[in-house]
Structures are given as C-alpha cells and as structure tokens.
Design a protein around this motif. Structure first.
Motif, PDB file in Angstrom:
ATOM      1  N   LEU A  30       0.868  -1.183   0.004  1.00 15.62           N
ATOM      2  CA  LEU A  30       0.102  -0.158   0.007  1.00 15.62           C
ATOM      3  C   LEU A  30       0.864   1.369   0.027  1.00 15.62           C
ATOM      4  N   LEU A  31       2.152   1.083   0.801  1.00 14.39           N
ATOM      5  CA  LEU A  31       2.839   2.257   0.830  1.00 14.39           C
ATOM      6  C   LEU A  31       3.480   2.669  -0.565  1.00 14.39           C
ATOM      7  N   ALA A  32       3.830   1.486  -1.318  1.00 11.33           N
ATOM      8  CA  ALA A  32       4.408   1.459  -2.503  1.00 11.33           C
ATOM      9  C   ALA A  32       3.352   2.220  -3.590  1.00 11.33           C
ATOM     10  N   LEU A  33       2.359   1.621  -3.271  1.00 11.69           N
ATOM     11  CA  LEU A  33       1.206   2.237  -4.190  1.00 11.69           C
ATOM     12  C   LEU A  33       1.197   3.950  -4.167  1.00 11.69           C
ATOM     13  N   ALA A  34       1.149   4.269  -2.922  1.00  8.00           N
ATOM     14  CA  ALA A  34       0.922   5.730  -2.816  1.00  8.00           C
ATOM     15  C   ALA A  34       2.122   6.388  -3.109  1.00  8.00           C
ATOM     16  N   GLY A  35       3.478   5.680  -3.162  1.00 11.11           N
ATOM     17  CA  GLY A  35       4.593   6.188  -3.445  1.00 11.11           C
ATOM     18  C   GLY A  35       4.697   6.373  -5.035  1.00 11.11           C
ATOM     19  N   PRO A  78      -1.317   1.039 -12.826  1.00 13.38           N
ATOM     20  CA  PRO A  78      -0.661  -0.082 -13.662  1.00 13.38           C
ATOM     21  C   PRO A  78       0.813  -0.165 -13.511  1.00 13.38           C
ATOM     22  N   THR A  79       1.634   0.878 -13.108  1.00 11.69           N
ATOM     23  CA  THR A  79       2.879   0.526 -12.860  1.00 11.69           C
ATOM     24  C   THR A  79       3.190   0.103 -11.478  1.00 11.69           C
ATOM     25  N   TRP A  80       2.383   0.186 -10.616  1.00 14.24           N
ATOM     26  CA  TRP A  80       2.276  -0.740  -9.423  1.00 14.24           C
ATOM     27  C   TRP A  80       2.084  -1.882  -9.522  1.00 14.24           C
ATOM     28  N   LEU A 117      11.484   3.761  -7.410  1.00 12.38           N
ATOM     29  CA  LEU A 117      11.283   4.829  -6.892  1.00 12.38           C
ATOM     30  C   LEU A 117      12.871   5.736  -6.554  1.00 12.38           C
ATOM     31  N   ALA A 118      13.769   4.728  -6.290  1.00 13.39           N
ATOM     32  CA  ALA A 118      14.971   5.357  -5.795  1.00 13.39           C
ATOM     33  C   ALA A 118      16.152   4.602  -6.301  1.00 13.39           C
ATOM     34  N   PRO A 119      16.585   4.367  -7.629  1.00 14.05           N
ATOM     35  CA  PRO A 119      17.302   3.231  -7.961  1.00 14.05           C
ATOM     36  C   PRO A 119      18.651   2.942  -7.413  1.00 14.05           C
ATOM     37  N   LYS A 120      19.271   4.121  -6.930  1.00  9.32           N
ATOM     38  CA  LYS A 120      20.461   3.906  -6.015  1.00  9.32           C
ATOM     39  C   LYS A 120      20.236   3.004  -4.632  1.00  9.32           C
ATOM     40  N   MET A 121      19.275   3.036  -4.231  1.00  9.13           N
ATOM     41  CA  MET A 121      18.932   2.546  -2.971  1.00  9.13           C
ATOM     42  C   MET A 121      18.468   1.097  -2.994  1.00  9.13           C
TER      43      MET A 121
END
Lengths: 251, 340
Positions: free
Chosen positions: B31-36, B41-43, B309-313
């Motif tokens: 859910l957190l990722a969906l918000a982010g 569709p991407t989610w 969301l933050a590829p380097k992480m």
C-alpha cells in the motif's frame, strides 16, 4: 555405602545396569564411576544435590553423551557407543528435563511422531486421554501454547504411547504448581501399576517418596547410597547426610 | 464452545499472530508503494516483478534455512548449487535449442522443465557429495563451517570456469516466454508470471510435505530439537542428508530460474545472489520455511519498489528492511523456538 538392596531384599535381575561409568563433557569429568542397577518392574528414584550428575547419568544412558569409560548394559546387551536412535529403538523412552516438546507442532503431531512403529494404539491413547484430559482438549493446538504442566503431561504421554521397556524421566515436577504435581504423581503411580520400569530424577521429595520403590543417591558423579525409598524416607539423619536436608523440610 | 475458544487462543499464542504480522507487513509495504508510485498499472507491474523475484529467492533460500535449522550448519557454499544448477540447466536447454525456439508454449515449457529437472538432479547429487566431503567433517564448528564451505564455493566456481569457460553465457528465454502480456496500461512480463507460478507450486508442495507427511513433521521437529528427535528413535543425520540434497536441488532450480530471469549466467552468480538469500533467511527466522517465504516476498517487493522510486537505494533497501525487522523481531518474523 549403604546398600540394603544387595543384602537380603529379593530382587528381579536388573533391566539396566551401569558399571564404573565415567563421562567427560569437554574438560569436565562429570560421572566418576557410576554403578547403578535398575530392577525390572520398579520405579527407581535418582536423587542428589544440584550438579551431582543425575541428568548426565540419564543423558549418558540415552547416548546423548558418550561414556569415556565403563559399561552400560540393557537387557543383557551393551549400550555404550550406540547412537541415541538405536538406544531408543531397543526400548528406552526418555523425558528430558526441558521436556523436549516440539512447540511448533500440534499435540497430535507430537504424539504421532512418538508412535514410531505406526498408528497410535487407540486403547493406549484413550487411557492417556483419561489420565491427561488436557491432551484431548488441546489435541489440535500447537504444543508450544500449552502451560508448563500440560507440556509435562504431553512429554510423559509421548514417552509411553509407544511400548517401551524402560522409561527415563528427568525432573518431571520442576517448576510446576502443586495441583499439577499431584496429577502427575497419580499418572506415574498408574504407570507403575502396569508394571513399568522407571528411572526418575526428582527434587520433589514428597513425590519421590510417593512413587519410588528403590532409590539411588548421587554426589560428585558417583552413587553414594542405594536402598529402598521407604528406608530413606524414614531416616531423617540419612536424608540430611546424603541430601543436605530432610524430606520433611521440603513439604 | 469454550474449548474451541481456548484452542483458538492457543493457536494465536503458538504463531498465528506472528504469521499475521508478517502478512500485514507485506500488505502495508504494497500500500505504501502504491501511494509512492502513484500509478496503478506501474504498481501492478512492479508488484509482479517483486513477487517473481521473491519466489525465486525463496526457492534458493528454503533449503538453506532448513539446513541451518536442522543441524546448525552455516553453509556459505550454498551459492555453488545455484551456479551449478544454472549452468547444467542452461546446457540442457541449449541442447534442446529447437524446443526453446518453438512457437508452442508446451514445447517451450518442456525444454525448461527438462533443464530444471536435470539441473536439480545434478545439484542434488552434488549436494550429497558436498555434504559428505565438506560439511560432515565440520559438524558443530561454525568457524570451520564458514571457512570450508566458502572454500567449497570457490572450488566449484573454478570448476565451472574449467568446464564452461570464464565468460558470461547469455540465455535467450524460450520463444513464448519472451515479452509481456498487456491489459490496458498494465504490463505483465510472461516469464515473471511463470516464476510466480513455480514459486507458489514449490511453496505449496513444501508446506504439504512439511505439515502432512511424517518425514516433514520430523524435519520440523528436528529443526526445533534434533536431540529429542533422536531420543524418539529417528536418526537425524540421515534426515539432514536428505534435507541437504533437497535444499541443493532447490538451489539448482533457483539457479536455472534466476539465469532465465537475468538472461545471462556467470560462475559467480550464486555468490552474488547469496547476499539476498542470507537476508531472506535472517528476516524469516533461521530454520523457518514459512518465515523464509514471507521474507523473500518482502525483499523481492521492497527491491523492485525502491529500484523504481530510488534506483540507487535498491540493494541498500533490503539491508535496511532486515535491520528494521530485526529491531522489531530480533529472531526474525517466524523464528523456530530451539529446544536443545
């Protein structure tokens, strides 16, 4: 050494005998020549102060620690050097001090594993349900969720669901409430009435007196006294000399 | 009535609560990722990628966690089975080139299945030899286990260089598993769907074996208290060898699947994946297959969401997840209570 067992009392031949058994754990020399006979059909109490070597004796019999010297004979055959599963398959059941319950498994699964040779005997199971009603109540529950007393009942039930020749029980009343101890005492007396041969370590002298036929007392890794439980129970001076305090003080 | 209520309470005390917490954590992360992410569709695409990665890591990690739980053996050589399985499987699939290039899904799956089965058989047999020669002499000594199994891993990598050469080998996916299915804006990669399906089948099979068969019960009991299992008359060493072989074979299967996922295999791929495998085993709780499954899903999802969301992480996020979970549950999500 007091040894009334060898002087006059007629006994059946020992089912299990330890002669000069030494056990080392790492650099520690725990058992220092244990001589012990367990008569068939009787309940032998193994008493002694903390650290005397009682649990080590049980574990050495089960092969969980190998003796460094000496002989262990069960029903006439040597046990030393045999792996634990082979010793169990020869007919020795073991209830360890920590009960050895598989907490993630249900009560039923614990019992199922203990019934090594196939499905559980229904008559035996019915009897166990009668003696330990909690087992039936929590049959499908994880054993880890049982109370201490219920776990101990399961540990004993698990040890007797498969027919065995000798039952080793290490401190069954440890940490249990008096009401549970009383129920356990009743169960052990029932086991005795069926002619079971039992070697039991116990710190609760009231229970020891209630169930024991014969007694062996350990100190510093040796047996320092063997005799009838009733004799030890009646002799306060002997209790204080061997165990550090009298049984009456423990009640 | 009161009996069933007490039984329910007992089950909650016995681990259902921890299981539910793990599932809730996964849902919360999603859910957190969906918000982010902000786009459904991407989610969905990222979630499928995360689940697929999680399933593959689970397949590789499940054997390792049981091996540790049952005999307290730290096998740092587990990565060798992953690499070996990938190379053997890919060699088989390469030999079945026309099957891989066929336009029929059934023929493609048959090629992958053949590669996976032969890869599993070879790694299973190799696992038996590895256990007897490398692991058995160091039972009970963690330092020696780490050193000798790491050594074993290096030897296997070098042997792979000898047999297959030092270069990375590209593996094209089977024809019908290339590309993606699209539903509106939702893009679902076909191979990832297969990976999720295989992972679910493996998890369901393992769960069934562990809960419904006597050997499974013995494995679970042995993980908890191997001494007691021996005292009941069952030889744990034989059980351990069987688990080691099965774990090696599963690592081999994971290697084949990971190779097809990355579309390239290298001798050190096993060692690279092991970082994630160890994180999953630790998060799940040492010795717990169910915990391993939850941990793998968490790591797979976290990795893919953060990579977007933050590829380097991305890699750091798995370690961060492990740290957070260990602060919450120091023994992992579903630890096995050790009785010995």
């Amino acid at each position: 050494m007091s040894d009334r067992l060898t002087h006059g009392t007629p006994l059946r031949p020992p089912l299990l005998s330890l002669s000069g058994v030494h056990t080392h754990i790492g650099q520690y020399h725990i058992l220092q020549g244990v001589d012990l006979d367990i008569p068939e059909g009787q309940l032998t109490m193994l008493l002694g102060r903390n650290g005397a070597g009682k649990t080590t004796t049980m574990r050495t019999i089960m092969g969980l620690w190998q003796p460094s010297r000496g002989e262990i004979r069960f029903d006439g055959a040597g046990l030393a050097g045999l792996p634990t599963p082979e010793i169990a398959r020869r007919g020795i059941a073991y209830v360890p001090e920590n009960m050895g319950i598989f907490g993630a498994l249900t009560v039923q699964e614990n019992m199922h594993l203990a019934a090594r040779s196939g499905p559980m005997d229904s008559a035996r199971l019915d009897w166990l349900f009668e003696v330990f009603p909690a087992l039936k109540k929590f049959w499908k529950s994880p054993a880890g969720s049982l109370s201490g007393g219920q776990k101990q009942m399961l540990a004993i039930a698990r040890a007797v669901i498969e027919p065995s020749r000798l039952l080793l029980i290490d401190e069954p009343t440890k940490g249990l409430a008096p009401a549970i101890v009383s129920a356990l005492t009743g169960a052990i007396l029932q086991l005795k009435s069926f002619g079971a041969t039992i070697l039991m370590v116990e710190q609760n002298f009231a229970m020891a007196r209630a169930v024991g036929d014969t007694v062996a007392v350990m100190d510093d890794g040796r047996i320092v006294h063997r005799g009838l439980m009733a004799d030890l129970a009646a002799d306060k001076a002997l209790q204080e000399r061997l165990l550090g305090l009298s049984m009456d003080m423990h009640q | 009535m009161s009996g069933s209520f007490e039984s329910l309470l007992a089950r909650l005390r016995g681990g259902d609560g921890a299981r539910r917490s793990g599932l809730l954590l996964i849902v919360a992360l999603m859910l957190l990722a969906l918000a982010g992410v902000g786009s459904l569709p991407t989610w969905i695409t990222l979630t499928l990628a995360g689940l697929a990665m999680g399933m593959m890591v689970f397949i590789m990690a499940s054997g390792l966690t049981l091996v540790f739980g049952l005999m307290d053996v730290l096998n740092f050589g587990h990565g060798a089975f992953i690499s070996l399985g990938a190379f053997v499987g890919v060699s088989v699939m390469a030999a079945l080139g026309p099957w891989m290039e066929s336009a029929s899904l059934a023929v493609n799956l048959a090629a992958v299945l053949a590669g996976a089965i032969i890869g599993m058989v070879v790694t299973g047999l190799f696992g038996y030899v590895f256990e007897r020669l490398v692991v058995m002499p160091v039972y009970g000594n963690h330092l020696k286990q780490i050193l000798i199994t790491m050594g074993g891993l290096i030897v296997v990598e070098q042997l792979i260089y000898v047999v297959w050469g030092p270069d990375a080998i590209p593996i094209p996916r089977p024809e019908t598993l290339k590309g993606a299915l699209t539903f509106g804006d939702v893009v679902l990669e076909k191979y990832r769907l297969l990976a999720v399906a295989v992972g679910l089948v493996i998890f369901a099979t393992m769960t069934a074996v562990l809960t419904r068969t006597k050997i499974g019960l013995l494995v679970r009991a042995g993980v908890e208290n191997s001494e007691m299992v021996e005292s009941l008359g069952y030889p744990v060493t034989r059980l351990f060898i069987a688990v080691f072989i099965a774990g090696s074979a599963l690592a081999g299967l994971g290697g084949v699947m990971w190779g097809l996922y990355e579309e390239v295999i290298t001798a050190h791929m096993g060692m690279s994946v092991m970082v994630m495998v160890f994180i999953v085993v630790i998060i799940g709780g040492l010795g717990s297959v169910e915990g391993c499954f939850l941990g793998a899903l968490l790591v797979g999802l976290m990795n893919n969401y953060v990579a977007y969301l933050a590829p380097k992480m991305a890699l750091g996020s798995s370690i961060l997840l492990m740290v957070v979970i260990l602060m919450w549950r120091p023994e992992g999500l579903l630890p096995v209570a050790k009785g010995r």
